[in-house]
Design a protein around this motif. Structure first.
Motif, PDB file in Angstrom:
ATOM      1  N   LEU A  10      21.420  29.130   9.114  1.00 32.78           N
ATOM      2  CA  LEU A  10      20.707  29.841   8.036  1.00 32.78           C
ATOM      3  C   LEU A  10      19.656  29.870   7.881  1.00 32.78           C
ATOM      4  CD1 LEU A  10      23.674  28.765   5.677  1.00 32.78           C
ATOM      5  CD2 LEU A  10      23.288  30.943   6.287  1.00 32.78           C
ATOM      6  N   ILE A  11      18.941  28.795   7.863  1.00 37.71           N
ATOM      7  CA  ILE A  11      17.286  28.533   8.105  1.00 37.71           C
ATOM      8  C   ILE A  11      16.852  29.599   9.017  1.00 37.71           C
ATOM      9  CG2 ILE A  11      15.353  27.126   8.315  1.00 37.71           C
ATOM     10  CD1 ILE A  11      17.229  24.989   6.780  1.00 37.71           C
ATOM     11  N   PHE A  12      17.436  29.403  10.386  1.00 38.11           N
ATOM     12  CA  PHE A  12      16.750  30.560  11.231  1.00 38.11           C
ATOM     13  C   PHE A  12      16.969  31.751  11.082  1.00 38.11           C
ATOM     14  CE2 PHE A  12      15.490  31.581  15.575  1.00 38.11           C
ATOM     15  CZ  PHE A  12      16.396  32.750  16.022  1.00 38.11           C
ATOM     16  N   ILE A  14      17.152  33.121   8.051  1.00 42.47           N
ATOM     17  CA  ILE A  14      15.882  33.579   6.949  1.00 42.47           C
ATOM     18  C   ILE A  14      14.700  33.607   7.160  1.00 42.47           C
ATOM     19  CG2 ILE A  14      14.991  32.634   4.779  1.00 42.47           C
ATOM     20  CD1 ILE A  14      17.445  31.398   4.160  1.00 42.47           C
ATOM     21  N   LEU A  15      14.099  32.607   8.269  1.00 43.26           N
ATOM     22  CA  LEU A  15      12.950  32.832   8.956  1.00 43.26           C
ATOM     23  C   LEU A  15      12.757  33.962   9.651  1.00 43.26           C
ATOM     24  CD1 LEU A  15      12.165  29.044   9.554  1.00 43.26           C
ATOM     25  CD2 LEU A  15      11.347  30.318   7.377  1.00 43.26           C
ATOM     26  N   LEU A  16      13.960  34.258  10.516  1.00 39.95           N
ATOM     27  CA  LEU A  16      13.735  35.488  11.361  1.00 39.95           C
ATOM     28  C   LEU A  16      13.487  36.873  10.812  1.00 39.95           C
ATOM     29  CD1 LEU A  16      13.727  36.077  14.395  1.00 39.95           C
ATOM     30  CD2 LEU A  16      16.185  36.478  14.297  1.00 39.95           C
ATOM     31  N   ALA A  17      14.311  37.026   9.675  1.00 34.33           N
ATOM     32  CA  ALA A  17      14.329  38.115   8.867  1.00 34.33           C
ATOM     33  C   ALA A  17      12.797  38.467   8.258  1.00 34.33           C
ATOM     34  CB  ALA A  17      15.472  37.985   7.577  1.00 34.33           C
ATOM     35  N   ILE A  18      12.363  37.400   7.997  1.00 33.18           N
ATOM     36  CA  ILE A  18      10.972  37.600   7.514  1.00 33.18           C
ATOM     37  C   ILE A  18      10.031  37.728   8.619  1.00 33.18           C
ATOM     38  CG2 ILE A  18       8.823  36.365   6.221  1.00 33.18           C
ATOM     39  CD1 ILE A  18      10.940  34.263   5.119  1.00 33.18           C
ATOM     40  N   GLN A  19      10.189  37.083   9.844  1.00 32.15           N
ATOM     41  CA  GLN A  19       9.356  37.424  10.904  1.00 32.15           C
ATOM     42  C   GLN A  19       9.360  38.839  11.245  1.00 32.15           C
ATOM     43  OE1 GLN A  19       9.995  35.723  14.867  1.00 32.15           O
ATOM     44  NE2 GLN A  19       8.209  34.575  14.541  1.00 32.15           N
ATOM     45  N   ASN A  20      10.732  39.387  11.273  1.00 35.39           N
ATOM     46  CA  ASN A  20      10.982  40.780  11.850  1.00 35.39           C
ATOM     47  C   ASN A  20      10.346  41.746  10.874  1.00 35.39           C
ATOM     48  OD1 ASN A  20      12.398  39.760  13.983  1.00 35.39           O
ATOM     49  ND2 ASN A  20      14.541  40.061  12.936  1.00 35.39           N
ATOM     50  N   LYS A  21       9.768  41.159   9.858  1.00 32.61           N
ATOM     51  CA  LYS A  21       9.220  42.300   8.654  1.00 32.61           C
ATOM     52  C   LYS A  21       7.589  42.235   8.817  1.00 32.61           C
ATOM     53  CE  LYS A  21      12.036  44.687   5.875  1.00 32.61           C
ATOM     54  NZ  LYS A  21      11.752  46.118   5.900  1.00 32.61           N
ATOM     55  N   GLY A  22       7.199  41.506   9.842  1.00 33.39           N
ATOM     56  CA  GLY A  22       5.685  41.527   9.946  1.00 33.39           C
ATOM     57  C   GLY A  22       5.468  40.211   9.127  1.00 33.39           C
ATOM     58  N   GLY A  23       6.255  39.440   8.674  1.00 31.72           N
ATOM     59  CA  GLY A  23       5.690  37.958   8.308  1.00 31.72           C
ATOM     60  C   GLY A  23       5.816  38.155   6.517  1.00 31.72           C
ATOM     61  N   ARG A  24       5.967  39.167   6.058  1.00 32.27           N
ATOM     62  CA  ARG A  24       6.383  39.141   4.507  1.00 32.27           C
ATOM     63  C   ARG A  24       7.674  40.259   4.382  1.00 32.27           C
ATOM     64  NH1 ARG A  24       0.870  39.546   2.980  1.00 32.27           N
ATOM     65  NH2 ARG A  24       1.596  40.424   0.874  1.00 32.27           N
ATOM     66  N   ILE A  25       8.066  39.538   3.402  1.00 30.03           N
ATOM     67  CA  ILE A  25       9.341  40.315   2.866  1.00 30.03           C
ATOM     68  C   ILE A  25       9.595  40.345   1.324  1.00 30.03           C
ATOM     69  CG2 ILE A  25      11.028  38.458   3.197  1.00 30.03           C
ATOM     70  CD1 ILE A  25      12.892  40.602   4.540  1.00 30.03           C
ATOM     71  N   LYS A  26      10.115  41.126   0.730  1.00 34.24           N
ATOM     72  CA  LYS A  26      10.702  41.128  -0.487  1.00 34.24           C
ATOM     73  C   LYS A  26      12.052  40.236  -0.503  1.00 34.24           C
ATOM     74  CE  LYS A  26       8.393  45.111  -2.215  1.00 34.24           C
ATOM     75  NZ  LYS A  26       8.244  46.438  -2.736  1.00 34.24           N
ATOM     76  N   PRO A  27      12.230  39.507  -1.953  1.00 33.75           N
ATOM     77  CA  PRO A  27      13.426  38.659  -1.903  1.00 33.75           C
ATOM     78  C   PRO A  27      14.677  39.307  -1.812  1.00 33.75           C
ATOM     79  CG  PRO A  27      11.869  38.139  -3.474  1.00 33.75           C
ATOM     80  CD  PRO A  27      11.144  39.149  -2.775  1.00 33.75           C
ATOM     81  N   THR A  28      14.777  40.599  -2.395  1.00 33.55           N
ATOM     82  CA  THR A  28      15.864  41.366  -2.240  1.00 33.55           C
ATOM     83  C   THR A  28      16.288  41.735  -0.737  1.00 33.55           C
ATOM     84  OG1 THR A  28      15.067  42.445  -4.406  1.00 33.55           O
ATOM     85  CG2 THR A  28      17.229  43.258  -3.187  1.00 33.55           C
ATOM     86  N   HIS A  29      15.230  42.232  -0.006  1.00 37.97           N
ATOM     87  CA  HIS A  29      15.349  42.727   1.278  1.00 37.97           C
ATOM     88  C   HIS A  29      15.767  41.268   2.049  1.00 37.97           C
ATOM     89  CE1 HIS A  29      12.460  46.177   0.978  1.00 37.97           C
ATOM     90  NE2 HIS A  29      13.590  46.353   0.000  1.00 37.97           N
ATOM     91  N   GLU A  52       7.293  23.708   3.337  1.00 35.14           N
ATOM     92  CA  GLU A  52       6.013  24.611   3.696  1.00 35.14           C
ATOM     93  C   GLU A  52       6.468  25.540   5.023  1.00 35.14           C
ATOM     94  OE1 GLU A  52       2.818  21.901   4.083  1.00 35.14           O
ATOM     95  OE2 GLU A  52       2.936  21.341   1.985  1.00 35.14           O
ATOM     96  N   LEU A  53       7.707  25.915   4.984  1.00 37.08           N
ATOM     97  CA  LEU A  53       8.072  26.896   6.387  1.00 37.08           C
ATOM     98  C   LEU A  53       7.895  28.532   5.618  1.00 37.08           C
ATOM     99  CD1 LEU A  53      11.260  25.144   7.570  1.00 37.08           C
ATOM    100  CD2 LEU A  53       8.939  25.043   8.503  1.00 37.08           C
ATOM    101  N   VAL A  79       6.417  28.243  13.834  1.00 39.59           N
ATOM    102  CA  VAL A  79       6.713  26.844  14.752  1.00 39.59           C
ATOM    103  C   VAL A  79       8.130  26.538  14.748  1.00 39.59           C
ATOM    104  CG1 VAL A  79       6.215  24.630  15.245  1.00 39.59           C
ATOM    105  CG2 VAL A  79       4.279  25.960  14.938  1.00 39.59           C
ATOM    106  N   PHE A  80       8.634  26.495  13.654  1.00 44.10           N
ATOM    107  CA  PHE A  80      10.139  26.161  13.581  1.00 44.10           C
ATOM    108  C   PHE A  80      10.888  27.067  14.310  1.00 44.10           C
ATOM    109  CE2 PHE A  80      13.920  24.374  11.977  1.00 44.10           C
ATOM    110  CZ  PHE A  80      14.712  25.337  11.745  1.00 44.10           C
ATOM    111  N   LEU A  81      10.730  28.468  14.203  1.00 47.36           N
ATOM    112  CA  LEU A  81      11.506  29.459  15.044  1.00 47.36           C
ATOM    113  C   LEU A  81      11.386  29.254  16.291  1.00 47.36           C
ATOM    114  CD1 LEU A  81      10.300  32.772  12.886  1.00 47.36           C
ATOM    115  CD2 LEU A  81      12.505  31.779  13.217  1.00 47.36           C
ATOM    116  N   ALA A  82      10.194  28.865  16.906  1.00 45.01           N
ATOM    117  CA  ALA A  82       9.792  28.815  18.343  1.00 45.01           C
ATOM    118  C   ALA A  82      10.917  27.638  18.911  1.00 45.01           C
ATOM    119  CB  ALA A  82       8.648  28.597  18.757  1.00 45.01           C
TER     120      ALA A  82
END
Lengths: 96, 235
Positions: A10-12, A14-29, A52-53, A79-82
């Motif tokens: 689940l954590i992965f 979430i973080l992957l979704a943010i990374q795929n959006k260029g590192g920033r994303i809105k909560p709803t997205h 602090e992830l 780093v966690f994603l990698a």
């Protein structure tokens, strides 16, 4: 329907979704991309902010006249994603 | 007379080097699996780590016992240090050696069984009761085989070969399920070499050089595991 995701998965996601959006994303997205309920997402976000992830940025939106939240992926999150990808590769290779 | 070891004299010491390398590989894999277990708290990673720790301990014990047999100077030091246990005239040395061999076998059998257990992909992670019952059965089998093998070492290597054969099958299925992942292929081949190693050890009573073949196959297997591990860590 796939099996239940583990906590780390689940954590992965979430973080992957943010990374795929260029590192920033809105909560709803993020909620839609990671396929989580609002309550569950908030729960995980608290944990991720604490570790602090991710970071939350608030900007004042002129048109809406209200602050808009953006979730940012931190360096630690990258780093966690990698590391998680390496763990998944280990799991696949050793049949765990 | 109970035969203590089957190493051709020209190979004395080389097998210890091979086992030292395998020991390092085992500990590396155990360490990384433990790290994943600490993060995910999923038992399979803990079991996998325990399996490789057992392999490491077993190899270390074998290196120690064979080193004592090969090298006279080491034998004298150990005989002096362990005289309270083995007796001043080494009257209990045989018993002590059998105990060390027993522990080696328990460690290695336990490890192979754990790896077989973990490589079986259950749909749902095993429920606690099922895990406990399987583990109890495995512990019983390990102790039984290890005890019997003290009188006939072939039983030990035959059991290991059977377990490894089934494990290789599990890893072949894993290779297919991961869409022919290269690292999964490497791991499957690595365990295939471990299987060949155990088969070679079964026939040591016929040809001494089968011991050398067994040690070489085992080393190749562990080197392949190391290569797969390095590929994963660098990905």
């Amino acid at each position: 329907m796939g099996s239940r995701r583990s906590r780390l998965e689940l954590i992965f996601d979430i973080l992957l979704a943010i990374q795929n959006k260029g590192g920033r994303i809105k909560p709803t997205h993020l909620m839609y991309k990671s396929n989580l309920s609002h309550k569950l997402l908030n729960m995980y976000m608290e944990e991720l902010i604490g570790k602090e992830l991710i970071a939350v940025q608030e900007e004042f939106h002129k048109k809406r006249e209200a602050p808009v939240k953006t979730i940012l992926l931190t360096e630690k999150g990258s780093v966690f994603l990698a590391e998680y990808r390496r763990m998944r590769e280990f799991t696949d290779a050793f049949g765990l | 007379m109970y035969q203590l070891f089957f190493t051709p004299s020209w190979f004395n010491g080389y097998d210890l080097v091979f086992e030292g390398i395998s020991l390092i590989v085992a500990l590396l894999i155990a360490g990384y699996s433990w790290k994943i277990y600490c993060m995910s708290h999923e038992n399979r990673y803990g079991y996998f780590s325990l399996a490789f720790i057992l392999i490491g301990l077993s190899l270390a014990l074998k290196m120690f016992t064979y080193g004592v047999l090969y090298f006279g100077s080491l034998r004298e030091v150990v005989a002096t240090a362990l005289s309270p246990v083995t007796g001043t005239g080494l009257e209990f040395a045989d018993l002590f050696y059998r105990a060390a061999f027993f522990l080696q076998m328990v460690g290695l059998l336990g490890a192979w069984l754990l790896i077989f257990f973990v490589s079986q992909k259950s749909r749902e992670r095993l429920h606690n009761f099922y895990e406990v019952s399987q583990i109890t059965l495995f512990v019983y089998l390990i102790l039984l085989i290890s005890f019997v093998s003290n009188f006939n070492y072939t039983a030990f290597y035959l059991t290991c070969a059977v377990i490894m054969g089934l494990t290789v099958l599990n890893y072949y299925k894993n290779y297919l399920n991961t869409k022919r992942n290269n690292n999964a292929f490497l791991v499957m081949i690595a365990f295939l070499f471990v299987l060949l190693s155990n088969i070679s050890f079964i026939f040591v009573f016929l040809w001494e050089s089968m011991y050398v073949a067994g040690e070489v196959f085992l080393l190749i297997g562990f080197l392949m595991l190391l290569y797969a591990y390095r590929k994963v860590r660098r990905s």
